[in-house]
Motif scaffolding. Structure first.
Motif, PDB file in Angstrom:
ATOM      1  N   ASP A   1      -8.072  -0.818   0.490  1.00 50.63           N
ATOM      2  CA  ASP A   1      -7.011   0.111   0.894  1.00 50.63           C
ATOM      3  C   ASP A   1      -6.823   0.184   2.407  1.00 50.63           C
ATOM      4  N   LYS A   2      -7.538  -0.655   3.157  1.00 53.59           N
ATOM      5  CA  LYS A   2      -7.385  -0.700   4.613  1.00 53.59           C
ATOM      6  C   LYS A   2      -7.166  -2.144   5.034  1.00 53.59           C
TER       7      LYS A   2
ATOM      8  N   SER B   1     -12.582  -1.739   2.111  1.00 52.04           N
ATOM      9  CA  SER B   1     -12.654  -0.448   1.425  1.00 52.04           C
ATOM     10  C   SER B   1     -14.113  -0.036   1.387  1.00 52.04           C
TER      11      SER B   1
ATOM     12  N   LEU C   1       0.830  -1.209   0.000  1.00 51.80           N
ATOM     13  CA  LEU C   1       0.000   0.000   0.000  1.00 51.80           C
ATOM     14  C   LEU C   1       0.865   1.259   0.000  1.00 51.80           C
TER      15      LEU C   1
ATOM     16  N   LYS D   1       2.867   1.485  -3.296  1.00 54.79           N
ATOM     17  CA  LYS D   1       2.002   1.360  -4.486  1.00 54.79           C
ATOM     18  C   LYS D   1       2.427   0.198  -5.382  1.00 54.79           C
TER      19      LYS D   1
ATOM     20  N   THR E   1      -4.650  -4.584  -3.626  1.00 50.20           N
ATOM     21  CA  THR E   1      -4.490  -3.216  -3.111  1.00 50.20           C
ATOM     22  C   THR E   1      -5.356  -2.216  -3.876  1.00 50.20           C
ATOM     23  N   LYS E   2      -5.790  -2.588  -5.085  1.00 50.78           N
ATOM     24  CA  LYS E   2      -6.683  -1.721  -5.853  1.00 50.78           C
ATOM     25  C   LYS E   2      -8.131  -1.848  -5.375  1.00 50.78           C
TER      26      LYS E   2
END
Length: 295
Positions: free
Chosen positions: A59-60, A78, A17, A20, A55-56
């Motif tokens: 995001d948590k 998310s 995260l 990226k 990860t897309k």
């Protein structure tokens, strides 16, 4: 081992995260290939592995998070995509109540420290026997996944200028025009080739008769009232010549006599089949190797 797995996953996912970088989950999915849709008017289905970057989607990340009465080893979340439980099974699998909750669950079985390498590589493969996906929905996609190695065969029915017919097999990965000789006046794409030789013969007969009664110029023994039951290797037995002959011989036959309706064709087929059941000449079987293999 259980504690090690979930803490390594948590640390690696946080790293992805922050930097990226992707953390992949590879899932086999049904994909409808549309490459042949425009030229050949059909699509075909394939199963391919699709890499999804978690990860897309999420995001948590939380360790040992409570949700709906359950505790997840790791919870990904998310606002847009909801919840994913990541569970690590060492001594026991997820309980049935959790699996039946409807929550998406990625369950990874850990039996030795080496199994943690998949976490460090940032890629889970759902076809790995150690991974089980629960409550995931498979959504068929429609895209062009065609490539030069495609082995799909397509049936094309052709009638030439001399009124002869052929059931032609062409390759889906090559342009149709380059696979058809000359410029036949009638070309009909029938779709994906299927069935054995007998099924292909029945398809050929069907298209010959449909073309004839649709007023398309064609001459074929399967339309002639003198044709008998199919011979060996799909040659037509001619009652006048007393021999098997290619069905396209009708185009050059002076005694060709076409039937006048589809009903007449069906009636003759039934009569020929009844005769064949009563009489099986042995000399016809001895001549098998010399008979034509053409329709």
């Amino acid at each position: 081992m259980h504690q090690l797995a979930k803490r390594v996953f948590y640390a690696e996912y946080i790293k992805c995260l922050e930097t990226k970088k992707p953390f992949y989950l590879s899932i086999p999915e049904d994909v409808v290939c549309k490459h042949c849709e425009q030229q050949y008017k059909f699509t075909c289905s394939h199963m391919i592995n699709v890499d999804h970057d978690l990860t897309k989607y999420f995001d948590k990340i939380y360790l040992e998070k409570h949700h709906n009465g359950f505790i997840a080893d790791v919870l990904l979340q998310s606002e847009r995509n909801g919840i994913l439980f990541v569970e690590f099974a060492v001594t026991h699998r997820c309980e049935e109540e959790k699996l039946n909750s409807g929550i998406r669950i990625l369950e990874y079985t850990i039996s030795e420290e080496f199994d943690i390498n998949s976490i460090k590589a940032h890629k889970f493969r759902s076809n790995d026997y150690k991974i089980q996906l629960h409550n995931f929905r498979s959504r068929a996609q429609k895209q062009s996944i065609h490539n030069k190695n495609c082995k799909q065969l397509i049936n094309v029915f052709l009638i030439s200028n001399n009124q002869k017919a052929i059931l032609h097999e062409i390759k889906a990965n090559i342009d149709m025009k380059s696979q058809i000789r000359g410029n036949p006046p009638y070309v009909e794409v029938l779709g994906i080739k299927y069935g054995n030789k007998q099924a292909q013969t029945l398809l050929f007969i069907k298209k010959v008769r449909e073309a004839n009664f649709n007023k398309i110029p064609i001459k074929n023994c399967y339309l002639c009232k003198f044709h008998g039951i199919n011979g060996v290797d799909n040659a037509v037995f001619c009652k006048l010549k007393k021999l098997p002959t290619p069905s396209n011989a009708a185009a050059d036959c002076g005694k060709y006599s076409p039937m006048k309706s589809m009903e007449e064709c069906v009636a003759l087929d039934a009569k020929n089949e009844e005769a064949a059941r009563k009489f099986k000449p042995r000399n016809m079987m001895r001549r098998r190797s010399s008979w034509s293999q053409n329709y």
